[in-house]
Design a protein around this motif. Structure first.
Motif, PDB file in Angstrom:
ATOM      1  N   GLU A 172       2.515 -17.706 -15.864  1.00 29.51           N
ATOM      2  CA  GLU A 172       2.602 -16.452 -16.633  1.00 29.51           C
ATOM      3  C   GLU A 172       3.798 -15.648 -16.184  1.00 29.51           C
ATOM      4  OE1 GLU A 172      -0.549 -13.637 -17.155  1.00 29.51           O
ATOM      5  OE2 GLU A 172      -1.977 -15.274 -17.148  1.00 29.51           O
ATOM      6  N   VAL A 173       4.386 -14.948 -17.100  1.00 25.26           N
ATOM      7  CA  VAL A 173       5.520 -14.082 -16.790  1.00 25.26           C
ATOM      8  C   VAL A 173       4.949 -12.718 -16.390  1.00 25.26           C
ATOM      9  CG1 VAL A 173       7.596 -12.994 -17.692  1.00 25.26           C
ATOM     10  CG2 VAL A 173       6.980 -15.295 -18.430  1.00 25.26           C
ATOM     11  N   ALA A 174       5.371 -12.204 -15.226  1.00 28.96           N
ATOM     12  CA  ALA A 174       4.875 -10.911 -14.749  1.00 28.96           C
ATOM     13  C   ALA A 174       5.677  -9.803 -15.427  1.00 28.96           C
ATOM     14  CB  ALA A 174       5.007 -10.818 -13.241  1.00 28.96           C
ATOM     15  N   HIS A 175       4.986  -8.926 -16.139  1.00 33.98           N
ATOM     16  CA  HIS A 175       5.638  -7.838 -16.857  1.00 33.98           C
ATOM     17  C   HIS A 175       5.458  -6.500 -16.160  1.00 33.98           C
ATOM     18  CE1 HIS A 175       6.696 -10.238 -20.327  1.00 33.98           C
ATOM     19  NE2 HIS A 175       5.469 -10.748 -20.323  1.00 33.98           N
ATOM     20  N   GLU A 176       5.109  -6.455 -14.911  1.00 32.54           N
ATOM     21  CA  GLU A 176       4.911  -5.201 -14.199  1.00 32.54           C
ATOM     22  C   GLU A 176       5.837  -5.150 -12.989  1.00 32.54           C
ATOM     23  OE1 GLU A 176       1.041  -6.162 -11.614  1.00 32.54           O
ATOM     24  OE2 GLU A 176       0.731  -6.104 -13.777  1.00 32.54           O
ATOM     25  N   ILE A 177       6.161  -3.932 -12.593  1.00 34.45           N
ATOM     26  CA  ILE A 177       7.056  -3.726 -11.462  1.00 34.45           C
ATOM     27  C   ILE A 177       6.213  -3.586 -10.203  1.00 34.45           C
ATOM     28  CG2 ILE A 177       8.761  -2.175 -10.450  1.00 34.45           C
ATOM     29  CD1 ILE A 177       9.543  -1.387 -13.285  1.00 34.45           C
ATOM     30  N   ASN A 178       6.611  -4.227  -9.158  1.00 35.43           N
ATOM     31  CA  ASN A 178       5.921  -4.119  -7.884  1.00 35.43           C
ATOM     32  C   ASN A 178       6.436  -2.855  -7.179  1.00 35.43           C
ATOM     33  OD1 ASN A 178       4.543  -4.491  -5.561  1.00 35.43           O
ATOM     34  ND2 ASN A 178       5.554  -6.397  -4.960  1.00 35.43           N
ATOM     35  N   VAL A 179       5.606  -1.820  -7.096  1.00 32.98           N
ATOM     36  CA  VAL A 179       6.032  -0.540  -6.525  1.00 32.98           C
ATOM     37  C   VAL A 179       5.673  -0.413  -5.052  1.00 32.98           C
ATOM     38  CG1 VAL A 179       5.965   0.679  -8.716  1.00 32.98           C
ATOM     39  CG2 VAL A 179       3.917   0.605  -7.299  1.00 32.98           C
ATOM     40  N   THR A 180       5.043  -1.385  -4.486  1.00 33.15           N
ATOM     41  CA  THR A 180       4.651  -1.297  -3.081  1.00 33.15           C
ATOM     42  C   THR A 180       5.848  -1.125  -2.150  1.00 33.15           C
ATOM     43  OG1 THR A 180       2.718  -2.656  -3.577  1.00 33.15           O
ATOM     44  CG2 THR A 180       3.322  -2.421  -1.270  1.00 33.15           C
ATOM     45  N   PRO A 181       6.939  -1.875  -2.285  1.00 28.91           N
ATOM     46  CA  PRO A 181       8.091  -1.625  -1.405  1.00 28.91           C
ATOM     47  C   PRO A 181       8.691  -0.229  -1.613  1.00 28.91           C
ATOM     48  CG  PRO A 181       8.313  -3.750  -2.487  1.00 28.91           C
ATOM     49  CD  PRO A 181       7.145  -3.072  -3.114  1.00 28.91           C
ATOM     50  N   PHE A 182       8.677   0.259  -2.848  1.00 28.19           N
ATOM     51  CA  PHE A 182       9.185   1.602  -3.141  1.00 28.19           C
ATOM     52  C   PHE A 182       8.345   2.666  -2.423  1.00 28.19           C
ATOM     53  CE2 PHE A 182       9.121   5.358  -5.957  1.00 28.19           C
ATOM     54  CZ  PHE A 182      10.449   5.727  -5.832  1.00 28.19           C
ATOM     55  N   ILE A 183       7.037   2.515  -2.465  1.00 29.74           N
ATOM     56  CA  ILE A 183       6.149   3.464  -1.792  1.00 29.74           C
ATOM     57  C   ILE A 183       6.348   3.394  -0.284  1.00 29.74           C
ATOM     58  CG2 ILE A 183       3.725   3.999  -1.319  1.00 29.74           C
ATOM     59  CD1 ILE A 183       3.127   3.121  -4.195  1.00 29.74           C
ATOM     60  N   ASP A 184       6.521   2.207   0.260  1.00 29.25           N
ATOM     61  CA  ASP A 184       6.759   2.065   1.701  1.00 29.25           C
ATOM     62  C   ASP A 184       8.037   2.790   2.121  1.00 29.25           C
ATOM     63  OD1 ASP A 184       4.489   0.582   1.947  1.00 29.25           O
ATOM     64  OD2 ASP A 184       5.514  -1.370   1.926  1.00 29.25           O
ATOM     65  N   VAL A 185       9.101   2.626   1.351  1.00 26.38           N
ATOM     66  CA  VAL A 185      10.366   3.295   1.675  1.00 26.38           C
ATOM     67  C   VAL A 185      10.201   4.803   1.579  1.00 26.38           C
ATOM     68  CG1 VAL A 185      12.731   3.649   0.854  1.00 26.38           C
ATOM     69  CG2 VAL A 185      11.809   1.339   1.045  1.00 26.38           C
ATOM     70  N   VAL A 225       8.352   6.167   4.632  1.00 22.28           N
ATOM     71  CA  VAL A 225       9.207   6.184   5.818  1.00 22.28           C
ATOM     72  C   VAL A 225      10.173   7.359   5.748  1.00 22.28           C
ATOM     73  CG1 VAL A 225      11.063   4.950   6.999  1.00 22.28           C
ATOM     74  CG2 VAL A 225       8.991   3.733   6.330  1.00 22.28           C
ATOM     75  N   LEU A 226      10.773   7.615   4.573  1.00 18.74           N
ATOM     76  CA  LEU A 226      11.675   8.763   4.417  1.00 18.74           C
ATOM     77  C   LEU A 226      10.930  10.085   4.609  1.00 18.74           C
ATOM     78  CD1 LEU A 226      13.902   7.621   1.427  1.00 18.74           C
ATOM     79  CD2 LEU A 226      14.557   7.870   3.819  1.00 18.74           C
ATOM     80  N   LEU A 227       9.700  10.157   4.114  1.00 14.76           N
ATOM     81  CA  LEU A 227       8.906  11.371   4.296  1.00 14.76           C
ATOM     82  C   LEU A 227       8.664  11.639   5.775  1.00 14.76           C
ATOM     83  CD1 LEU A 227       7.188  13.643   3.055  1.00 14.76           C
ATOM     84  CD2 LEU A 227       5.263  12.057   3.115  1.00 14.76           C
ATOM     85  N   ILE A 228       8.327  10.618   6.521  1.00 13.84           N
ATOM     86  CA  ILE A 228       8.090  10.788   7.962  1.00 13.84           C
ATOM     87  C   ILE A 228       9.373  11.212   8.664  1.00 13.84           C
ATOM     88  CG2 ILE A 228       7.530   9.539  10.079  1.00 13.84           C
ATOM     89  CD1 ILE A 228       5.510   7.925   8.349  1.00 13.84           C
ATOM     90  N   ILE A 229      10.498  10.613   8.293  1.00 18.79           N
ATOM     91  CA  ILE A 229      11.779  10.990   8.911  1.00 18.79           C
ATOM     92  C   ILE A 229      12.089  12.457   8.645  1.00 18.79           C
ATOM     93  CG2 ILE A 229      14.272  10.637   8.756  1.00 18.79           C
ATOM     94  CD1 ILE A 229      13.655   7.621   8.385  1.00 18.79           C
ATOM     95  N   PHE A 230      11.904  12.909   7.409  1.00 20.19           N
ATOM     96  CA  PHE A 230      12.194  14.310   7.091  1.00 20.19           C
ATOM     97  C   PHE A 230      11.199  15.266   7.739  1.00 20.19           C
ATOM     98  CE2 PHE A 230      14.606  12.546   3.407  1.00 20.19           C
ATOM     99  CZ  PHE A 230      15.843  13.041   3.806  1.00 20.19           C
ATOM    100  N   MET A 231       9.960  14.840   7.879  1.00 16.05           N
ATOM    101  CA  MET A 231       8.971  15.702   8.538  1.00 16.05           C
ATOM    102  C   MET A 231       9.304  15.883  10.018  1.00 16.05           C
ATOM    103  SD  MET A 231       5.433  14.473   6.718  1.00 16.05           S
ATOM    104  CE  MET A 231       4.436  15.181   7.978  1.00 16.05           C
ATOM    105  N   VAL A 232       9.858  14.873  10.636  1.00 13.29           N
ATOM    106  CA  VAL A 232      10.234  14.972  12.040  1.00 13.29           C
ATOM    107  C   VAL A 232      11.553  15.718  12.196  1.00 13.29           C
ATOM    108  CG1 VAL A 232      10.942  13.610  14.046  1.00 13.29           C
ATOM    109  CG2 VAL A 232       8.943  12.922  12.727  1.00 13.29           C
ATOM    110  N   ALA A 233      12.511  15.486  11.292  1.00 14.77           N
ATOM    111  CA  ALA A 233      13.846  16.071  11.430  1.00 14.77           C
ATOM    112  C   ALA A 233      13.921  17.528  10.979  1.00 14.77           C
ATOM    113  CB  ALA A 233      14.853  15.239  10.649  1.00 14.77           C
ATOM    114  N   ALA A 234      13.084  17.957  10.042  1.00  6.56           N
ATOM    115  CA  ALA A 234      13.177  19.314   9.505  1.00  6.56           C
ATOM    116  C   ALA A 234      12.950  20.393  10.566  1.00  6.56           C
ATOM    117  CB  ALA A 234      12.223  19.483   8.336  1.00  6.56           C
ATOM    118  N   PRO A 235      11.929  20.291  11.418  1.00  7.32           N
ATOM    119  CA  PRO A 235      11.782  21.340  12.440  1.00  7.32           C
ATOM    120  C   PRO A 235      12.927  21.369  13.445  1.00  7.32           C
ATOM    121  CG  PRO A 235       9.731  20.137  12.192  1.00  7.32           C
ATOM    122  CD  PRO A 235      10.759  19.408  11.397  1.00  7.32           C
ATOM    123  N   LEU A 236      13.580  20.257  13.661  1.00  8.13           N
ATOM    124  CA  LEU A 236      14.698  20.219  14.597  1.00  8.13           C
ATOM    125  C   LEU A 236      15.938  20.885  14.013  1.00  8.13           C
ATOM    126  CD1 LEU A 236      14.309  16.560  15.889  1.00  8.13           C
ATOM    127  CD2 LEU A 236      13.497  18.661  16.971  1.00  8.13           C
TER     128      LEU A 236
END
Length: 145
Positions: free
Chosen positions: A17-30, A33-44
């Motif tokens: 079968e041809v998959a017609h959906e986008i795998n968003v799991t890697p997008f959510i992971d990235v 990770v960016l959210l955690i980086i900004f949460m740590v860097a913003a108070p500094l």
């Protein structure tokens, strides 16, 4: 079993079968990770330093013969000299007090209870009226303990 035609199978159950959906799991992971980086860097990145300004020990500057005082009272009323003035009439009151000389220095006095934001609002009124030379009046710090 499917029938072979020209080396190709025709059976439908063997095709992928041809998959017609986008795998968003890697997008959510990235994004996490960016959210955690900004949460740590913003108070500094913010400056959170308490400021306790010292009293001035500078020698007082000579005052003109007739200085123009603008006072901000604790209830946020303005007074030019001894006369109470409305905020919208401040420009006209200063015009008459300085005889139209916008280069004359205005001595700004404010009560301790006046917030910094209110003092800046009064300074903005002075700037809008065309008076750019403002001196802040304070107590002589050499007399205090």
């Amino acid at each position: 079993m499917g029938v072979r035609l020209g080396g190709r199978r025709l059976a439908a159950e063997d095709d992928l079968e041809v998959a017609h959906e986008i795998n968003v799991t890697p997008f959510i992971d990235v994004m996490l990770v960016l959210l955690i980086i900004f949460m740590v860097a913003a108070p500094l990145a913010t400056v959170d330093t308490g400021v306790d300004l010292p009293a001035s020990t500078a020698a007082p500057q000579p005052r003109p013969d007739k200085p123009v005082y603008l006072s901000v009272q604790p209830d946020l009323t303005l007074a030019v000299g001894e006369a109470v003035v409305a905020r919208d009439a401040l420009g006209a009151a200063l015009q008459s007090a300085t005889n139209g000389n916008k280069d004359e220095r205005i001595f700004l006095r404010a009560d301790k209870a006046v917030s910094y934001g209110e003092l800046m609002a009064v300074m903005n009124l002075l700037r809008d009226a065309g008076y750019l030379k403002v001196a802040l009046v304070g107590l002589d710090g050499r007399d205090q303990p």
